[in-house]
Design an enzyme around this catalytic site. Structure first.
Site, PDB file in Angstrom:
ATOM      1  N   LYS A 141       0.851  -1.194   0.000  1.00  0.00           N
ATOM      2  CA  LYS A 141       0.000   0.000   0.000  1.00  0.00           C
ATOM      3  C   LYS A 141       0.881   1.237   0.000  1.00  0.00           C
ATOM      4  O   LYS A 141       1.781   1.370   0.825  1.00  0.00           O
ATOM      5  CB  LYS A 141      -0.918   0.022   1.221  1.00  0.00           C
ATOM      6  CG  LYS A 141      -1.847   1.231   1.250  1.00  0.00           C
ATOM      7  CD  LYS A 141      -2.874   1.149   2.359  1.00  0.00           C
ATOM      8  CE  LYS A 141      -2.302   1.562   3.693  1.00  0.00           C
ATOM      9  NZ  LYS A 141      -3.374   1.695   4.726  1.00  0.00           N
ATOM     10  N   LYS A 143       1.086   5.417   0.196  1.00  0.00           N
ATOM     11  CA  LYS A 143       0.411   6.640   0.585  1.00  0.00           C
ATOM     12  C   LYS A 143       0.499   7.659  -0.552  1.00  0.00           C
ATOM     13  O   LYS A 143       1.578   7.900  -1.113  1.00  0.00           O
ATOM     14  CB  LYS A 143       1.054   7.232   1.842  1.00  0.00           C
ATOM     15  CG  LYS A 143       0.837   6.395   3.098  1.00  0.00           C
ATOM     16  CD  LYS A 143      -0.574   6.532   3.617  1.00  0.00           C
ATOM     17  CE  LYS A 143      -0.756   5.881   4.965  1.00  0.00           C
ATOM     18  NZ  LYS A 143      -2.126   6.047   5.489  1.00  0.00           N
ATOM     19  N   ASP A 172      -3.504   4.799  -0.849  1.00  0.00           N
ATOM     20  CA  ASP A 172      -4.288   5.393   0.234  1.00  0.00           C
ATOM     21  C   ASP A 172      -4.177   6.903   0.138  1.00  0.00           C
ATOM     22  O   ASP A 172      -3.115   7.481   0.384  1.00  0.00           O
ATOM     23  CB  ASP A 172      -3.767   4.901   1.591  1.00  0.00           C
ATOM     24  CG  ASP A 172      -4.586   5.435   2.760  1.00  0.00           C
ATOM     25  OD1 ASP A 172      -5.596   6.125   2.518  1.00  0.00           O
ATOM     26  OD2 ASP A 172      -4.226   5.144   3.912  1.00  0.00           O
ATOM     27  N   LYS A 244     -10.312   0.275  11.409  1.00  0.00           N
ATOM     28  CA  LYS A 244      -9.358   0.650  12.448  1.00  0.00           C
ATOM     29  C   LYS A 244     -10.071   0.509  13.791  1.00  0.00           C
ATOM     30  O   LYS A 244     -10.876   1.384  14.153  1.00  0.00           O
ATOM     31  CB  LYS A 244      -8.863   2.077  12.242  1.00  0.00           C
ATOM     32  CG  LYS A 244      -7.941   2.271  11.051  1.00  0.00           C
ATOM     33  CD  LYS A 244      -7.511   3.722  10.958  1.00  0.00           C
ATOM     34  CE  LYS A 244      -6.357   3.903   9.963  1.00  0.00           C
ATOM     35  NZ  LYS A 244      -6.720   3.544   8.595  1.00  0.00           N
TER      36      LYS A 244
END
Length: 335
Positions: A141, A143, A172, A244
């Site tokens: 992943k 950012k 993300d 989360k």
């Protein structure tokens, strides 16, 4: 008992919402269980409000329901109370937490995880992604969102070229893109990126639903703190939800969201808010209670320069092995 802690990151984690340099939180130590509250600006209550809620909750114990009620509107504080309760209950049953959470024998003993690469130059992003793949990760992943969208497209294409077609690539954006920017990125990244996490503002359900017309998936994260999962599903706004537990108010709530999403055919990905070992290990247990989950964002121990205890769930070859001791994690935990 409430014990504050502060943990520096090994290096700043650059995101569209700014750089994270340390994690400050609290341990909630009860007679039989241990919980962690690690607030994160923009996701949970402030550190001060978290401590106030924890003090009220601690005074209410051993009445667990009263302690949970004291944390209404304070997700990080509620996470600590709920985790301490689950830790104590699973220890009493002499079961690892993940088996205690599962309704039946539907659980796994290892969880696939993704590597996380911060926002950086093309060269540094590619180097970090290559290093992750070389160490055994098959999902990365990246950012994005802190720079021009065209620059992020260039970074992601460079990573895809570097790691090959067999590695899953995610992005993300932390809600940083406008609708025009997201549509451009989704058009350019079709075939390269499996999904983009939170491309638009967390309140934009209709915009996220419209993005699903592209050949890149939409994963919603921040939106789950704005709307309930049922509203997200009713809007047909997500291919995946990113959970989360710290931001959702505990493992119990996060698991309920996961089961609701999965029943509707939407994938559930468990991740952390760069938590300390207590909450991070609890997230591993949660993911293990949800067999068949995609690669989860649980490989975050290496982001910390120090921790509260040795990591009982280290990453190896892109997977995390789940601790088998009763409760959440074994051994002493000290701030």
């Amino acid at each position: 008992m409430i014990e504050p802690f502060s943990l520096p990151l090994a290096s700043p984690l650059d995101t569209a919402a700014g750089a994270i340099t340390e994690r400050q939180g609290f341990l909630l130590r009860t007679r039989d269980g241990l919980g962690e509250a690690t607030p994160l600006s923009g996701w949970t209550e402030s550190r001060e409000k978290c401590r106030d809620a924890l003090e009220t909750a601690d005074a209410a114990l051993p009445d667990w329901q009263a302690a949970l009620d004291a944390c209404r509107g304070r997700p990080a504080a509620r996470h600590a109370v709920a985790l301490a309760h689950l830790d104590a209950a699973s220890r009493a049953e002499r079961e690892p937490l993940y088996r205690f959470l599962a309704d039946d024998d539907s659980w796994v003993e290892s969880v696939p995880v993704n590597a996380t690469v911060g926002d950086d130059s093309v060269e540094s992003t590619v180097a970090s992604a290559r290093e992750a793949v070389a160490s055994g990760f098959d999902c990365v992943k990246v950012k994005v969102g802190a720079r021009a969208v065209a620059d992020d497209v260039e970074r992601l294409r460079a990573v895809r070229a570097a790691v090959g077609a067999d590695v899953e690539l995610r992005a993300d954006a932390n809600a940083a893109w406008s609708a025009d920017e997201a549509n451009y990125a989704f058009d350019e990244l079709a075939g390269d990126v499996s999904y983009v996490e939170q491309p638009l503002a967390k309140s934009d359900l209709d915009g996220h639903a419209a993005l699903r017309e592209h050949d890149v998936g939409v994963a919603l994260d921040e939106t789950l703190t704005e709307y309930g999962v049922r509203e997200v599903l009713a809007a047909d706004a997500a291919d995946a939800v990113v959970l989360k537990p710290m931001a959702l108010g505990g493992l119990d709530r996060a698991r309920e969201v996961a089961l609701t999403a999965r029943e509707a055919g939407v994938a559930a990905v468990v991740t952390t808010t760069v938590d300390a070992v207590v909450a991070r290990t609890a997230a591993v247990h949660l993911a293990a209670s949800l067999p068949g989950a995609p690669a989860c964002g649980l490989a975050t121990a290496s982001l910390l320069d120090a921790d509260l205890a040795p990591d009982p769930a280290p990453v190896g070859d892109g997977e995390v092995s789940v601790p088998q001791d009763p409760g959440n994690l074994p051994g002493e935990v000290r701030p």
